[in-house]
Design a protein around this motif. Structure first.
Motif, mmCIF file in Angstrom:
data_model
loop_
_atom_site.group_PDB
_atom_site.id
_atom_site.type_symbol
_atom_site.label_atom_id
_atom_site.label_comp_id
_atom_site.label_asym_id
_atom_site.label_seq_id
_atom_site.Cartn_x
_atom_site.Cartn_y
_atom_site.Cartn_z
ATOM 1 N N UNK A 34 0.352 47.062 -92.638
ATOM 2 C CA UNK A 34 1.562 46.572 -91.983
ATOM 3 C C UNK A 34 1.311 46.254 -90.512
ATOM 4 N N UNK A 35 0.629 47.148 -89.820
ATOM 5 C CA UNK A 35 0.344 46.926 -88.393
ATOM 6 C C UNK A 35 -0.535 45.699 -88.199
ATOM 7 N N UNK A 36 -1.565 45.543 -89.033
ATOM 8 C CA UNK A 36 -2.433 44.370 -88.926
ATOM 9 C C UNK A 36 -1.670 43.092 -89.241
ATOM 10 N N UNK A 37 -0.757 43.177 -90.195
ATOM 11 C CA UNK A 37 0.079 42.026 -90.522
ATOM 12 C C UNK A 37 0.957 41.652 -89.332
ATOM 13 N N UNK A 38 1.558 42.664 -88.691
ATOM 14 C CA UNK A 38 2.383 42.396 -87.507
ATOM 15 C C UNK A 38 1.575 41.701 -86.420
ATOM 16 N N UNK A 39 0.378 42.196 -86.184
ATOM 17 C CA UNK A 39 -0.473 41.615 -85.140
ATOM 18 C C UNK A 39 -0.851 40.176 -85.473
ATOM 19 N N UNK A 40 -1.160 39.928 -86.739
ATOM 20 C CA UNK A 40 -1.514 38.571 -87.156
ATOM 21 C C UNK A 40 -0.336 37.625 -86.973
ATOM 22 N N UNK A 41 0.850 38.084 -87.355
ATOM 23 C CA UNK A 41 2.063 37.271 -87.178
ATOM 24 C C UNK A 41 2.288 36.971 -85.699
ATOM 25 N N UNK A 42 2.194 38.013 -84.874
ATOM 26 C CA UNK A 42 2.445 37.840 -83.444
ATOM 27 C C UNK A 42 1.444 36.882 -82.811
ATOM 28 N N UNK A 43 0.176 36.953 -83.231
ATOM 29 C CA UNK A 43 -0.843 36.057 -82.679
ATOM 30 C C UNK A 43 -0.520 34.597 -82.993
ATOM 31 N N UNK A 44 -0.129 34.345 -84.239
ATOM 32 C CA UNK A 44 0.226 32.979 -84.629
ATOM 33 C C UNK A 44 1.446 32.506 -83.859
ATOM 34 N N UNK A 45 2.483 33.353 -83.832
ATOM 35 C CA UNK A 45 3.720 32.961 -83.143
ATOM 36 C C UNK A 45 3.493 32.781 -81.644
ATOM 37 N N UNK A 46 2.701 33.680 -81.063
ATOM 38 C CA UNK A 46 2.437 33.572 -79.629
ATOM 39 C C UNK A 46 1.683 32.287 -79.308
ATOM 40 N N UNK A 49 5.167 49.249 -82.200
ATOM 41 C CA UNK A 49 4.111 48.233 -82.290
ATOM 42 C C UNK A 49 4.681 46.830 -82.095
ATOM 43 N N UNK A 50 5.819 46.557 -82.733
ATOM 44 C CA UNK A 50 6.433 45.238 -82.617
ATOM 45 C C UNK A 50 6.891 44.965 -81.190
ATOM 46 N N UNK A 51 7.402 45.992 -80.522
ATOM 47 C CA UNK A 51 7.874 45.831 -79.146
ATOM 48 C C UNK A 51 6.724 45.474 -78.209
ATOM 49 N N UNK A 52 5.578 46.115 -78.406
ATOM 50 C CA UNK A 52 4.414 45.809 -77.566
ATOM 51 C C UNK A 52 4.012 44.349 -77.724
ATOM 52 N N UNK A 53 4.086 43.837 -78.947
ATOM 53 C CA UNK A 53 3.764 42.432 -79.191
ATOM 54 C C UNK A 53 4.836 41.515 -78.614
ATOM 55 N N UNK A 54 6.089 41.948 -78.711
ATOM 56 C CA UNK A 54 7.189 41.155 -78.173
ATOM 57 C C UNK A 54 7.049 40.951 -76.665
ATOM 58 N N UNK A 55 6.519 41.958 -75.984
ATOM 59 C CA UNK A 55 6.341 41.843 -74.533
ATOM 60 C C UNK A 55 5.441 40.651 -74.172
ATOM 61 N N UNK A 56 4.496 40.328 -75.048
ATOM 62 C CA UNK A 56 3.630 39.181 -74.784
ATOM 63 C C UNK A 56 4.426 37.879 -74.840
#
Length: 202
Positions: free
Chosen positions: A60-72, A124-131
């Motif tokens: 789940x965490x790796x999936x979140x990171x992958x999603x955030x990278x694409x969206x970012x 974890x999602x919040x840390x990615x959202x900050x980017x």
């Protein structure tokens, strides 16, 4: 088999697992999703998934990171192209419209980690959202330097912009707005945002 081909196949399998996992987690939430079912839907053996991810939480965490990278990357592309601040805000809005339509599972599972059934991963999602906020703050800083807006708090303003675009798209879709209808609203939304950012009269 050449090593480079083997690595490409491994990465392709990993990406397939992440896509299937996004759909499963978006549909059922973290607690109800079954890692063996994800493996089966990805076309691999149930035990094979553990060669890629230690457990369901890691997946789940790796999936979140992958999603955030694409969206970012999509966000940065929308904001880095030329044009006025209004035009770039419009592109940002349209980016979220497209992501919500073309990559809806990823879009919704990320939002659910922030606000919904997958809040177990909110940190974890919040840390990615900050980017996301940082990328938008840079845009606003440029707009301020060009005299398009005058804001006191860049980070606060960036968070407002993010909320006024991404969350608006999510809520409008829940209310039944089509991607085409949302796209037609982009100009209006960009105008509202600029007014809210104290855009000086031109």
């Amino acid at each position: 088999m050449p090593k480079i081909v083997d690595e490409q196949m491994r990465e392709a399998t990993r990406q397939r697992i992440l896509r299937v996992a996004a759909a499963e987690f978006a549909r059922l939430g973290f607690e109800q999703a079954n890692i063996n079912a994800i493996a089966e839907q990805a076309g691999i053996g149930k035990g094979t998934i553990y060669l890629y991810f230690e457990n369901k939480r890691t997946l789940f965490v790796e999936m979140l990171r992958a999603i955030a990278q694409v969206h970012l990357q999509e966000i940065r592309t929308a904001l880095s192209e030329g044009g006025s601040l209004r035009e770039r805000l419009k592109r940002l809005f349209l980016t979220f419209v497209r992501l919500a339509e073309q990559d809806s599972d990823s879009f919704h599972v990320f939002m659910s980690a922030l606000y919904g059934v997958n809040r177990l991963f909110q940190q974890e999602a919040t840390a990615l959202l900050r980017e996301y906020v940082v990328a938008i703050a840079r845009l606003l800083e440029e707009g301020q330097a060009r005299g398009e807006i005058a804001v006191q708090e860049l980070e606060t303003s960036a968070l407002l912009v993010l909320t006024a675009t991404e969350s608006y798209v999510l809520a409008a879709r829940v209310l039944g707005s089509s991607p085409a209808a949302l796209a037609r609203q982009a100009e209006v939304v960009a105008g509202f945002i600029l007014n809210g950012l104290q855009s000086p009269a031109t």
